[in-house]
Design an enzyme around this catalytic site. Sequence first.
Site, PDB file in Angstrom:
ATOM      1  N   ASP A   1     -22.228 -22.007  16.886  1.00 39.61           N
ATOM      2  CA  ASP A   1     -21.405 -21.238  15.947  1.00 39.61           C
ATOM      3  C   ASP A   1     -19.922 -21.556  16.139  1.00 39.61           C
ATOM      4  OD1 ASP A   1     -20.185 -18.059  15.412  1.00 39.61           O
ATOM      5  OD2 ASP A   1     -21.489 -19.046  13.947  1.00 39.61           O
TER       6      ASP A   1
ATOM      7  N   GLU B   1     -21.470 -26.026  14.072  1.00 41.19           N
ATOM      8  CA  GLU B   1     -20.958 -25.504  12.796  1.00 41.19           C
ATOM      9  C   GLU B   1     -19.462 -25.770  12.826  1.00 41.19           C
ATOM     10  OE1 GLU B   1     -20.409 -21.430  10.232  1.00 41.19           O
ATOM     11  OE2 GLU B   1     -20.000 -21.561  12.384  1.00 41.19           O
TER      12      GLU B   1
HETATM   13  O1  TEU Z   1     -19.518 -18.667  10.334  1.00 40.60           O
HETATM   14  C1  TEU Z   1     -18.248 -19.188  10.337  1.00 40.60           C
HETATM   15  C2  TEU Z   1     -17.895 -19.387   8.922  1.00 40.60           C
HETATM   16  O2  TEU Z   1     -17.787 -20.457   8.456  1.00 40.60           O
HETATM   17  C3  TEU Z   1     -17.922 -18.212   8.088  1.00 40.60           C
HETATM   18  O3  TEU Z   1     -17.369 -17.180   8.714  1.00 40.60           O
HETATM   19  C4  TEU Z   1     -17.181 -18.441   6.819  1.00 40.60           C
HETATM   20  O4  TEU Z   1     -15.938 -18.911   6.997  1.00 40.60           O
HETATM   21  C5  TEU Z   1     -17.030 -17.200   6.103  1.00 40.60           C
HETATM   22  O5  TEU Z   1     -18.188 -16.550   6.163  1.00 40.60           O
HETATM   23  C6  TEU Z   1     -16.678 -17.493   4.691  1.00 40.60           C
HETATM   24  O6  TEU Z   1     -17.464 -16.798   3.795  1.00 40.60           O
HETATM   25  C7  TEU Z   1     -20.123 -18.402  11.566  1.00 40.60           C
HETATM   26  C8  TEU Z   1     -21.462 -17.745  11.285  1.00 40.60           C
HETATM   27  O7  TEU Z   1     -22.262 -18.642  10.568  1.00 40.60           O
HETATM   28  C9  TEU Z   1     -21.167 -16.486  10.492  1.00 40.60           C
HETATM   29  O8  TEU Z   1     -22.349 -15.873  10.047  1.00 40.60           O
HETATM   30  C10 TEU Z   1     -20.390 -15.549  11.378  1.00 40.60           C
HETATM   31  O9  TEU Z   1     -20.003 -14.449  10.620  1.00 40.60           O
HETATM   32  C11 TEU Z   1     -19.146 -16.230  11.932  1.00 40.60           C
HETATM   33  O10 TEU Z   1     -19.361 -17.564  12.367  1.00 40.60           O
HETATM   34  C12 TEU Z   1     -18.686 -15.506  13.159  1.00 40.60           C
HETATM   35  O11 TEU Z   1     -19.647 -15.656  14.171  1.00 40.60           O
END
Ligand code: TEU
Length: 624
Positions: free
Chosen positions: A270, A324
């Site tokens: 993440d 990610e």
């Molecule tokens: O997501 C990071 C991310 O890209 C998202 O937060 C995005 O920028 C945002 O949702 C825009 O709509 C990761 C996880 O996939 C996400 O579910 C988490 O909320 C976030 O990190 C924090 O852990």
Amino acid sequence: MQALFFLRSRSALLDALEASVDDSAVKPSTLIAILALAYLAPCVPLRSQAIAPAQIALINGYQPIWWKEAVVYQVYPRSFKDSNGDGIGDIPGITSKLDYLQKLGVNVIWLSPHYDSPNADNGYDIRDYRKVMAEFGTMADFDAMLAGIKQRHMRLIIDLVVNHTSDEHHWFVESRKSKENPYRDYYFWRDGKPGPAGPDGKPTTLPPNNDPSFFSGSAWQFDPATSQYYLHYFAVKQPDLNWDNPKVREEVYSLMRFWLDKGVDGFRMDVIPLISKNPAFPDLTPDQLHNYGNAYANGPHMHDYLQEMNRNVMAKYDVMTVGEALGISLEQTPLIVGDNRRELNMIFNFDAIRSNRDGIKLKPFDLATIKSIYTRHSEVLGKHDWDTVFLSNHDNPRLVSTFGDDSPEFRIPSAKLLATMLLTLRGTPFLYQGDELGMTNYPFKNIADFDDIEVKNAYKAQVLTGKIPEETFIANLRHTSRDNSRTPMQWDTSANGGFTTAPKPWLAENPNYAEINAASEVADPNSIYNYTSKLIALRRAHQVFVYGDYKDLDPENKSIFIYTRALGAERYLVALNFSSGPVAYTLPASVKVNSLIMSNLDTTGLVTGTLNLAGWEARIYKLR
Ligand code: TEU
Ligand code: CA
């Protein structure tokens, strides 16, 4: 014998030996083979050890390995299947659907966070990394699910959320107690800046800098206990870990080993590019504020920490890692995924999935834009790099509603067309739960329909402050909210789509489950589910779709996406009509079609140089 190669370490070999001895059914020949292997073990590369690349022949210059040939299916546990009637998806629910996933043909499952969490951000705020979330089940449930996955020759990767923890994690509970607490330096604490005098004339403080949070407001939270601010790039209940502290890094490596030693096959990491911060925390410039994700990523020691993590953990296991990579450009990607970099195997770039987004607004889909992105990927990522292919996940709206056409006439063909693209492009494909059914966005009516903290915080920051009218806000989110992809899985036509026997699921089921559900899809040979299953089988049978060269034959065409995949003499053509109208497409004279392999509209008829494609039609041809 096969099972032995799935052993994770020598100790596991000995356990298997003990296990097999008291299993009276073992034939004498097997026992001798096991003993022989144990004797030979030192020289037989066991699965746990990364196999020395030199030994395996390259395919089109690529080092073949299982995670390049994988087809990954993402499970969002809260919304997949409820097994105990509390309205919340859980691990026994996933285990009960493993045959459904095996039949689809996917061979790696990515499980979004399953750890103990107060769910401020649905599990992406972890309170205990070695404990299964009570709502999802027990560790025994997890072990049973993992065993079920392995029995079906599939693998499991889990979500590693270590840029931040929950503020209820023991480390943070300790850290906030006092400045001298041994865990203080596990997080980022800073003094505030002097602010204007308050209404009571008393001095106030301002956050240490102007860093915004991804979930609205400042990225700094004042904590009265020690009168300092702590950093949280996401929610207030998600304080960022200080990776500059070697103790923190060792904690992370240790919890990774905990799950790998249990048999897990890897990690989706993440927001991993955010782990290294500039400890001076200077104010962001106006330009940086426009895209602060980029400013937060790629910090001074990001590569050092990824390489250290690889040396300490991944190098010791045969695992798959996907980062990610918020804030990482395509050009920066080889520095993370290059096999000589010894960092990660692959990353998620956000260029394609966010190509039609302007913040919470959805921009009109532009085919040429997304085609240019895939061409750039094929140019920038070389034989020592690897890519991912995805257009949906739990942070984005539904695939068919965003990149296809979810109208009754075109939902099925466009969902199949998108599956054709995702499973024939180069890179490891990631499918998101429900897209194999053509699940659509949800008809949100008002703020009460949403669960996502990102929405609720933005509502307070944007609507309640009058910056944006409520109906505009809701109208935008109907197209872009993450909750569109988090509505419960639609299994059948029974109440709540068969997701739960509880009267009310944690998030409302999409009312179209009577029409769109797994039971009818699995039963219908012409369904999106079965079409996707055929595509996965085609990809598995022809490595040209994995390692073959990629060439876009008509990059500027506004409605047709037509490209080839070639591996030696084996060449295929994929033709996709991204418009709802018929198109007569004349192939370049150099492209000689041999036979039609697949069509999402069961097209038959002569193979000629002109393709008469119907609206949202997809075809795969074998070329001469
Ligand atoms: O997501 C990071 C991310 O890209 C998202 O937060 C995005 O920028 C945002 O949702 C825009 O709509 C990761 C996880 O996939 C996400 O579910 C988490 O909320 C976030 O990190 C924090 O852990
Ligand atoms: Ca449940």
